[in-house]
Scaffold this active site. Sequence first.
Site, mmCIF file in Angstrom:
data_model
loop_
_atom_site.group_PDB
_atom_site.id
_atom_site.type_symbol
_atom_site.label_atom_id
_atom_site.label_comp_id
_atom_site.label_asym_id
_atom_site.label_seq_id
_atom_site.Cartn_x
_atom_site.Cartn_y
_atom_site.Cartn_z
ATOM 1 N N GLY A 66 34.435 36.777 37.208
ATOM 2 C CA GLY A 66 33.958 35.730 38.112
ATOM 3 C C GLY A 66 32.454 35.527 38.121
ATOM 4 O O GLY A 66 31.935 34.800 38.967
ATOM 5 N N HIS A 84 39.751 42.853 34.241
ATOM 6 C CA HIS A 84 40.182 42.066 33.076
ATOM 7 C C HIS A 84 40.239 40.568 33.427
ATOM 8 O O HIS A 84 41.082 39.822 32.928
ATOM 9 C CB HIS A 84 41.562 42.564 32.617
ATOM 10 N N TYR A 128 46.402 30.159 28.233
ATOM 11 C CA TYR A 128 46.178 31.577 27.927
ATOM 12 C C TYR A 128 44.758 31.990 28.330
ATOM 13 O O TYR A 128 44.553 33.017 28.984
ATOM 14 C CB TYR A 128 46.412 31.838 26.434
HETATM 15 C C1 LIG Z 1 41.012 34.723 26.816
HETATM 16 C C2 LIG Z 1 40.619 36.109 27.206
HETATM 17 C C3 LIG Z 1 40.840 37.156 26.331
HETATM 18 C C4 LIG Z 1 40.464 38.457 26.668
HETATM 19 N N1 LIG Z 1 40.623 39.436 25.747
HETATM 20 C C5 LIG Z 1 40.176 40.683 26.022
HETATM 21 C C6 LIG Z 1 40.254 41.698 25.032
HETATM 22 O O1 LIG Z 1 40.691 41.467 23.918
HETATM 23 N N2 LIG Z 1 39.813 42.931 25.376
HETATM 24 C C7 LIG Z 1 39.289 43.215 26.614
HETATM 25 O O2 LIG Z 1 38.888 44.351 26.864
HETATM 26 N N3 LIG Z 1 39.198 42.269 27.562
HETATM 27 C C8 LIG Z 1 39.617 41.007 27.293
HETATM 28 N N4 LIG Z 1 39.495 40.030 28.239
HETATM 29 C C9 LIG Z 1 38.852 40.350 29.549
HETATM 30 C C10 LIG Z 1 37.341 40.121 29.509
HETATM 31 O O3 LIG Z 1 36.701 41.117 28.753
HETATM 32 C C11 LIG Z 1 36.713 40.147 30.916
HETATM 33 O O4 LIG Z 1 37.123 41.322 31.584
HETATM 34 C C12 LIG Z 1 37.036 38.925 31.781
HETATM 35 O O5 LIG Z 1 37.179 37.761 31.007
HETATM 36 C C13 LIG Z 1 35.917 38.722 32.793
HETATM 37 O O6 LIG Z 1 36.244 37.711 33.694
HETATM 38 P P1 LIG Z 1 35.724 36.185 33.579
HETATM 39 O O7 LIG Z 1 36.545 35.520 32.538
HETATM 40 O O8 LIG Z 1 35.981 35.671 34.962
HETATM 41 O O9 LIG Z 1 34.249 36.194 33.233
HETATM 42 C C14 LIG Z 1 39.879 38.718 27.937
HETATM 43 C C15 LIG Z 1 39.661 37.667 28.820
HETATM 44 C C16 LIG Z 1 40.011 36.373 28.477
HETATM 45 C C17 LIG Z 1 39.734 35.256 29.441
HETATM 46 C C1 LIG Z 2 45.424 40.620 22.858
HETATM 47 C C2 LIG Z 2 45.151 40.953 24.295
HETATM 48 C C3 LIG Z 2 45.015 42.402 24.439
HETATM 49 C C4 LIG Z 2 43.930 40.194 24.755
HETATM 50 C C5 LIG Z 2 43.616 40.389 26.197
HETATM 51 O O1 LIG Z 2 43.110 41.401 26.585
HETATM 52 C C6 LIG Z 2 43.875 39.313 27.158
HETATM 53 O O2 LIG Z 2 44.507 38.310 26.810
HETATM 54 O O3 LIG Z 2 43.456 39.443 28.316
#
Ligand SMILES: Cc1cc2nc3c(=O)[nH]c(=O)nc-3n(C[C@H](O)[C@H](O)[C@H](O)COP(=O)(O)O)c2cc1C
Ligand SMILES: CC(C)CC(=O)C(=O)O
Length: 344
Positions: free
Chosen positions: A271, A238, A8
């Site tokens: 990234g 995201h 995940y």
């Molecule tokens: C496990 C996980 C959960 C995330 N949950 C959210 C979230 O709840 N809300 C949100 O706006 N973005 C969420 N994101 C996106 C991050 O805010 C972000 O855009 C992204 O992780 C950036 O990329 P990186 O992992 O390569 O640094 C999530 C990302 C991951 C990896």
């Molecule tokens: C519960 C989700 C909205 C979390 C999320 O943004 C993700 O898993 O990328």
Amino acid sequence: MTTPALAYIEGGSGDEETLRDNLDAWRRLALQPRVLRDMTQVETATTLLGTAVGAPVGLAPTAMHCLVDPDGETATARAAAETGTLMVASQAANRSWQDTAAAATDVLLWAQMYVLRDRGLTRELAVRAKESGSRAIVVCVDGVAVPRRARLEGHAFVPPEGMAFPNLVSAAAAASANGRGVDLGAAVSAFDPSVTFADLTWLKECTGLPLVVKGVLHPHDAAACVDAGADAIAVSNHGGRQLDGCIATADVLGEIADAVGDRAEVYVDGGIRTGPDVVKALALGARAAFVGRPALRALADGSAAGLAAYLADLREDVRRTLAFCGCASPAEVRREHVRPRGPR
Ligand SMILES: Cc1cc2nc3c(=O)[nH]c(=O)nc-3n(C[C@H](O)[C@H](O)[C@H](O)COP(=O)(O)O)c2cc1C
Ligand SMILES: CC(C)CC(=O)C(=O)O
């Protein structure tokens, strides 16, 4: 950590084309340093919407920190406070914004949320975020459909039994069940796919806090968000977890910064892994870059101390990169410091 939890966190959507491209796109850019500029003193500190931070690097909102640390977001907050790092706390957090803000003195907190179908609850949550000490509202706008997550065989992630989601429920529901028992699938289906630019204006009025719009990938959208009242634009796909095949953030950041000009701050995530990545982002016009997965890995490996060490190391890498580029502070980084990498 369980295998599905790791899948995940680390995974993306579809064929994970965008997940990979986010990383590759920073590699396709090269820094072009300037020399002979007295680099005795190099400062990494900056401000984000008026909040002083130690470096132009923040913690992107990520859901469910209890998957990687028993203290969840309160451990993250301790590391953020220790290093002067801005933490964006997710609406899908396992600790409330209030508990996260109270985890250490001087936690620099912004709350990330979605516009929910229930606008009354949306307003209530935004106000709760403000009362918890959040200094801005980060509204994520790329949640209008449910992505297919490849490593989970297309299924949504099922959180462990009894996991709490206190920022997703009304105060009454949170009080009666301590926020437990919320079905994540139901919570995600509460995100409103009808959200438009007019909702940004409405959401900002709910609290009066600065509004950051996260998930923008087109310069015209960025300009329209600013017209609707956004104080900052977070260029983000995201982390390649929503629309697979969409553009890497590094490839669109410069155009968006140009479209926004000095009307709002611009941030980027996706990234970002090294000091040079951060400085490339600054050169393209970002005021700060945010990290997602690397912070979760550091928290998983070493809890709050591990995350604090990771953030301190990244800051040092930013400082070193600024010095090599001939920039005594983030404000001295210019577009001329970055260019497309030549053919290999
Ligand atoms: C496990 C996980 C959960 C995330 N949950 C959210 C979230 O709840 N809300 C949100 O706006 N973005 C969420 N994101 C996106 C991050 O805010 C972000 O855009 C992204 O992780 C950036 O990329 P990186 O992992 O390569 O640094 C999530 C990302 C991951 C990896
Ligand atoms: C519960 C989700 C909205 C979390 C999320 O943004 C993700 O898993 O990328």
